[in-house]
Write a protein that holds these residues in place. Structure first.
Motif, short mmCIF file in Angstrom:
data_model
loop_
_atom_site.label_atom_id
_atom_site.label_comp_id
_atom_site.label_asym_id
_atom_site.label_seq_id
_atom_site.Cartn_x
_atom_site.Cartn_y
_atom_site.Cartn_z
N GLU A 1 0.86 -1.17 0.00
CA GLU A 1 0.00 0.00 0.00
C GLU A 1 0.90 1.24 0.00
O GLU A 1 2.12 1.12 0.15
N THR A 2 0.32 2.39 -0.14
CA THR A 2 1.11 3.63 -0.20
C THR A 2 1.96 3.80 1.06
O THR A 2 3.12 4.18 0.99
N GLY A 3 1.39 3.50 2.21
CA GLY A 3 2.13 3.61 3.47
C GLY A 3 3.31 2.65 3.53
O GLY A 3 4.37 2.98 4.06
N ASP A 4 3.12 1.44 2.97
CA ASP A 4 4.21 0.47 2.95
C ASP A 4 5.35 0.93 2.05
O ASP A 4 6.52 0.73 2.38
N VAL A 5 5.00 1.54 0.93
CA VAL A 5 6.02 2.04 0.00
C VAL A 5 6.84 3.15 0.68
O VAL A 5 8.07 3.13 0.65
N LYS A 6 6.15 4.08 1.31
CA LYS A 6 6.84 5.18 1.98
C LYS A 6 7.71 4.67 3.14
O LYS A 6 8.84 5.12 3.32
N ALA A 7 7.18 3.73 3.89
CA ALA A 7 7.93 3.19 5.02
C ALA A 7 9.15 2.40 4.54
O ALA A 7 10.22 2.47 5.15
N SER A 8 9.02 1.68 3.44
CA SER A 8 10.15 0.92 2.90
C SER A 8 11.25 1.86 2.42
O SER A 8 12.44 1.62 2.65
N ILE A 9 10.86 2.94 1.75
CA ILE A 9 11.83 3.92 1.28
C ILE A 9 12.52 4.58 2.48
O ILE A 9 13.74 4.75 2.49
N ALA A 10 11.76 4.91 3.52
CA ALA A 10 12.34 5.52 4.72
C ALA A 10 13.30 4.56 5.40
O ALA A 10 14.38 4.96 5.85
#
Length: 163
Positions: free
Chosen positions: A61-70
């Protein structure tokens, strides 16, 4: 447990949580995602269309993508900041639960860009001016036939600064 890539401190809890999320993608896609994050750390930008394509099969999900990048940004920048070699980083990530194939692909990308990453961090760091030379002089009038009060005092300070 202490980890070198965390500055010999415990790994943050949020990084531990995101390692499970990163394990959902393949090791090849992990390398592609690391290359996007490294490009961002080196002054470029992340191509979010590519990132969404990379993570689409893992059903992020969008949150998972952002968290993975972070998470990848934290791991790669901290390891570069503390000068951790790729083999030690791989071992530490495996201790945290990242599969061996994933940590190998992450460390391959990291090892390829380590020198340029550290150069970029040096360029971005705060640099203060340094003093090269200081000269000073005090002129004090002890007596004068023209002045009734002899409390004149002149100070001269000259500093040469290297920017």
């Amino acid at each position: 447990m202490r980890f070198r890539f965390c500055g010999d401190l415990d790994c943050p809890d949020w990084v531990l949580a995101e390692i499970a999320t990163l394990s959902k993608i393949t090791s090849v896609k992990m390398k592609l995602l690391c290359n996007q994050v490294l490009a961002d750390l080196l002054g470029g930008s992340i191509d979010y269309d590519k990132v969404n394509k990379i993570t689409s099969d893992a059903k992020y999900e969008t949150g998972d993508v952002k968290a993975s990048i972070a998470c990848l940004s934290f791991i790669l920048s901290s390891a570069g900041k503390y000068g951790v070699d790729s083999e030690a980083l791989s071992n530490e990530l495996q201790q945290l639960g990242l599969p061996k194939e994933h940590s190998t692909s992450l460390c391959k990308s990291y090892g390829d860009k380590l020198v340029s990453l550290q150069e970029e961090f040096r360029r971005q760091s705060l640099q203060l001016s340094s003093v090269e030379a200081v000269e000073w002089r005090v002129d004090y009038v002890l007596s004068s036939s023209h002045l009734k009060v002899t409390t004149l005092c002149d100070q001269l300070l000259t500093a040469k600064i290297k920017l």
